[in-house]
Design an enzyme around this catalytic site. Structure first.
Site, short mmCIF file in Angstrom:
data_model
loop_
_atom_site.label_atom_id
_atom_site.label_comp_id
_atom_site.label_asym_id
_atom_site.label_seq_id
_atom_site.Cartn_x
_atom_site.Cartn_y
_atom_site.Cartn_z
N ALA A 111 -88.44 62.16 2.79
CA ALA A 111 -88.81 61.58 4.10
C ALA A 111 -88.04 60.27 4.27
O ALA A 111 -88.61 59.22 4.58
CB ALA A 111 -90.32 61.35 4.20
N LEU A 112 -86.74 60.35 4.05
CA LEU A 112 -85.93 59.14 3.94
C LEU A 112 -85.82 58.40 5.26
O LEU A 112 -85.77 58.99 6.33
CB LEU A 112 -84.52 59.52 3.45
CG LEU A 112 -84.49 60.25 2.10
CD1 LEU A 112 -83.06 60.56 1.71
CD2 LEU A 112 -85.18 59.43 1.01
N HIS A 126 -84.85 53.42 2.51
CA HIS A 126 -84.26 54.14 1.37
C HIS A 126 -82.73 54.01 1.38
O HIS A 126 -82.10 53.82 0.35
CB HIS A 126 -84.60 55.63 1.44
CG HIS A 126 -86.06 55.95 1.32
ND1 HIS A 126 -86.78 56.46 2.35
CD2 HIS A 126 -86.91 55.83 0.27
CE1 HIS A 126 -88.04 56.66 1.96
NE2 HIS A 126 -88.14 56.29 0.70
N VAL A 141 -86.97 46.51 4.27
CA VAL A 141 -86.24 46.69 5.53
C VAL A 141 -87.30 46.88 6.62
O VAL A 141 -88.25 47.64 6.45
CB VAL A 141 -85.31 47.91 5.45
CG1 VAL A 141 -84.57 48.12 6.77
CG2 VAL A 141 -84.31 47.73 4.31
#
Ligand code: PAF
Length: 274
Positions: free
Chosen positions: A31-32, A36, A173
């Protein structure tokens, strides 16, 4: 290159190491998102070869519904990892063959905060991460600071068990409005806009603490701000020692504010330095 077995991964890594290359590992559950991908970029900047693992680890889910709902899209994830040297995607049977019976358990740290709300979660995480380190023989592993407690636990067992790997923590992030990137964000619907207020509430409280407001009062203010923003349940908003995660009432050592709360049936976590 997609690799599905430990034997193939080890053979590939042995060849890279024989050629003198440094191997980086980015462990993920798929589920990037951009969080990631920024870990992958850090790994690529530091390592000659980069492995990304994708494995939805059943033993770190304390809630079967959460495991069932966890988004899985191998084709999409692999496409996003174009340029990575190996994507390691073991099956559950490859990771946990019949008879599997061992666990890595980090005392103390695993029982606080997330550990108190998700019993067994960190034992499952520490076990699979130890296995991934052993399977990949990586030199450096990259973890996001978004999961601050996870990062401290990984550092702890790597030191305690003398594992020959360096751990690199990478900054969280965030979306443009401050919401920390997470695979769970895609489950936020109507409340997506309000979810960003978690970061705002934490930043305000951190600022208040820095400017001398009593820690308890500032944390209470943050909890109130979360409730006002529509967070129906607050698991915790705490100021902790950044390394041991014991609650702290002073700023004499590096401190971290950590929060977990539910909005729209989705549990979000975040943390910031104070
Ligand atoms: O942070 C995660 O995605 C997982 O906890 C990890 C480190 C990949 C272990 O399953």
């Amino acid at each position: 290159m997609i690799v599905r077995t430990v034997a193939d991964l080890r053979a590939q890594v042995a060849a890279w190491k024989a050629a003198g290359q440094t191997v980086g590992l980015v462990p993920t559950m798929g589920a990037l998102h951009d969080g990631h991908l920024s870990l992958v970029n850090s790994a690529r900047a530091e390592c000659g070869r980069v492995i990304v693992s994708i494995f939805v680890n059943p033993i770190q889910f304390n809630n079967p519904e959460d495991l069932a709902k966890y988004p899985r899209d191998e084709a999409r994830d692999v496409a996003l990892l174009d340029g990575v040297d190996a994507v390691f995607i073991p099956s559950v049977e490859e990771m946990y063959p019949a008879g599997f019976a061992s666990t890595v358990q980090v005392g103390g740290l695993s029982d606080l905060l997330e550990g108190a709300h998700r019993p067994g979660h960190f034992n499952g995480m520490a076990t699979v991460v130890t296995k991934l380190f052993s399977m990949s023989q990586a030199d450096i592993a990259f973890f996001g600071e978004k999961d601050w407690q996870q990062l401290q636990i990984v550092r702890r067992f790597v030191a305690d068990l003398n594992l020959p790997i360096r751990i690199k923590g990478c900054e969280t992030v965030r979306e443009a409005d401050g919401l920390a990137m997470s695979s769970r964000n895609r489950r936020l619907t109507a409340s997506r806009d309000d979810a960003r207020l978690m970061y705002g509430a934490m930043r305000d409280a951190a600022q208040a603490i820095r400017s001398g407001v009593a820690i308890d009062h500032a944390l209470d203010q943050a909890r109130q701000a979360l409730r006002k923003a529509g967070f129906a349940e607050i698991d915790y908003v705490e100021l902790c020692d950044a390394e041991t995660l014991e609650p702290t009432e002073t700023l004499s050592r590096p401190a971290r504010m950590l929060a977990a709360a539910w909005i729209d049936g989705v549990r979000l976590i975040d943390n910031i330095a104070v």
